[in-house]
Structures are given as C-alpha cells and as structure tokens.
Design a protein around this motif. Structure first.
Motif, short mmCIF file in Angstrom:
data_model
loop_
_atom_site.label_atom_id
_atom_site.label_comp_id
_atom_site.label_asym_id
_atom_site.label_seq_id
_atom_site.Cartn_x
_atom_site.Cartn_y
_atom_site.Cartn_z
N ALA A 78 0.86 -1.19 0.00
CA ALA A 78 0.00 0.00 0.00
C ALA A 78 0.89 1.23 0.00
O ALA A 78 1.80 1.35 0.83
CB ALA A 78 -0.90 0.00 1.23
N SER A 106 -3.02 5.80 0.03
CA SER A 106 -3.74 5.02 -0.97
C SER A 106 -5.09 4.53 -0.48
O SER A 106 -5.92 4.12 -1.28
CB SER A 106 -2.90 3.84 -1.42
N GLN A 107 -5.31 4.55 0.83
CA GLN A 107 -6.58 4.11 1.40
C GLN A 107 -7.02 2.75 0.88
O GLN A 107 -8.15 2.59 0.44
CB GLN A 107 -7.68 5.14 1.12
N GLY A 108 -6.12 1.80 0.93
CA GLY A 108 -6.49 0.44 0.58
C GLY A 108 -6.27 0.08 -0.87
O GLY A 108 -6.56 -1.04 -1.27
N ASN A 109 -5.76 0.99 -1.67
CA ASN A 109 -5.48 0.70 -3.07
C ASN A 109 -4.16 -0.08 -3.13
O ASN A 109 -3.08 0.51 -3.10
CB ASN A 109 -5.38 2.01 -3.84
N LEU A 110 -4.26 -1.41 -3.15
CA LEU A 110 -3.09 -2.28 -3.03
C LEU A 110 -2.50 -2.64 -4.39
O LEU A 110 -3.23 -2.81 -5.37
CB LEU A 110 -3.47 -3.57 -2.29
#
Lengths: 113, 112
Positions: free
Chosen positions: B92, B96-100
């Motif tokens: 991450a 990114s708030q969880g945008n992996l």
C-alpha cells in the motif's frame, strides 16, 4: 459470523452480453474492492468504493462499472462482455480505519465465449 | 507496470524443509500485506507489516519488512503439506486508502 459472499461462483456468457457479478458483505465495512486474477498478471484492481454513492476506477476499469447504493453490496457489471474479460473475479472489503486489511470473497469464475 | 516482484515464482520442497519467499520493489510502501490463497478460494490475509525493519511471527511463519520499506520476506520453518498454496504480497502506498499493488505470487508445493 460476518462474511463476504459472491454470486454466481461460475458463469458462462457470450460475447456482447451484459453480465453482473454480485458481492455482499456483512462486515459493515465502508471499503469495497473488485479485482480480477489472471495467470501472469496476478490480482489487478478494477473498481473500488469508500462508501455509499462513492466509486473509483482502478488499474483495469475499461469495460466495467460498479454502483454502491448501500453498505453491504457492490455489484460489478460488464457492459458488453469480451473474451478478454474471461477471468476469476474477487471482491474484497475492509474497514475504514484499516483499509489495507482486506477480506476477500471466494471468487467468481467467468468464461466469455 | 509491475511494482512488486516476487521470487521465486514456483517452489517445490519436501516436508520439514525451510524456505524463504521474497517480495521486492523500487517503491516505498506504507504497509505490506502477505496473503495465502488455496485453489478455488479467495486470498486470506496472513499479516500486515508497517514499520521498516519490523519482524512478525505467526507460528512457523516469520515475516520481515525491509528497513527502507521497499521489500519484504516470508520465511517458513519446517514446512508442512498444509502450507501448500499461493503466497501473495501486496503493498500500500502512502495515502492510498487500501489501493493495493499485488505481486504475481509464489506457488509453494510441500510434498510429504
């Protein structure tokens, strides 16, 4: 127990048809994600949502759309299915305070003929 | 663009052996996740590491995050047949708030 489910688990469709894959979570998570998994590419992000009425495009969003009308569901629609969209699709969810901690569904295997 | 390289791609070992799987990048990540996936199922989160140099242990599995937060390793001691599966790392980036970003995975086969 809280869970995340996907339906159908397997789908065969024809090129040009509209297809919708369902994802339902009972974790009460704000964040939801759709990925596709292909040999040689790994998991790639299609669309994601941080809450009701919020949707965002991921790395491979062309030909796909999502809508978020409630917390529990994020359906993925293939507007006009193409053979290149044959793949395994995974839905995931995560809590707002730990967005990287994602819980995945069991997947939907889609074959576009 | 593949930002996370996993190695090896495939690993076949005998039960009882030790192994290490690597996850490398030229990018800095705010956190890194390791998942295990079995055939026909979704990935299951094993661990999250967030601090450079951090080491986490989960029974026979040891996870390490590089000092510069660009790489990570997974070491399995005395592998068992139940460890068989696809191991995925995911990074991450800050904000990114969880945008992996996922690596392509290491397929591990442990033979009895």
């Amino acid at each position: 127990d809280a869970e995340i489910t996907q339906s159908p688990r397997h789908k065969i469709t024809e090129t040009g048809r509209q297809v919708t894959l369902a994802c339902h979570q009972t974790w009460n998570h704000n964040n939801m994600f759709w990925y596709r998994q292909d040999l040689g590419h790994g998991l790639r992000l299609i669309h994601y949502s941080y809450g009701v009425q919020d949707t965002n495009k991921g790395e491979v969003s062309d030909g796909y759309s999502v809508s978020r009308s409630n917390t529990e569901d994020l359906p993925l629609t293939l507007e006009s299915a193409a053979s290149s969209q044959t793949s395994v699709y995974f839905c995931a969810s995560s809590p707002v305070n730990l967005p990287e901690t994602q819980y995945f569904g069991p997947g939907t295997r889609l074959l576009v003929l | 663009t593949q930002l996370l390289e996993q190695s090896p791609q495939f690993l076949s070992i005998q039960e009882g052996e030790n192994l290490t799987v690597y996850c490398n990048s030229s990018s800095v990540f705010s956190s890194l996740q390791w998942y295990r996936q079995e055939p026909g199922e979704g990935p299951v989160l094993l661990v999250t590491v967030v601090t450079g140099g951090e080491v986490k242990k989960l029974k026979r599995l040891t996870f390490q995050f590089g000092d510069a937060r660009k790489d990570s390793s997974l070491h399995i001691t005395a592998a068992q047949t139940g460890d068989t599966g696809l191991y995925l790392c995911a990074g991450a980036r800050g904000g990114s708030q969880g945008n992996l970003i996922f690596g392509k995975g290491t397929k591990l086969s442990v033979k009895p």
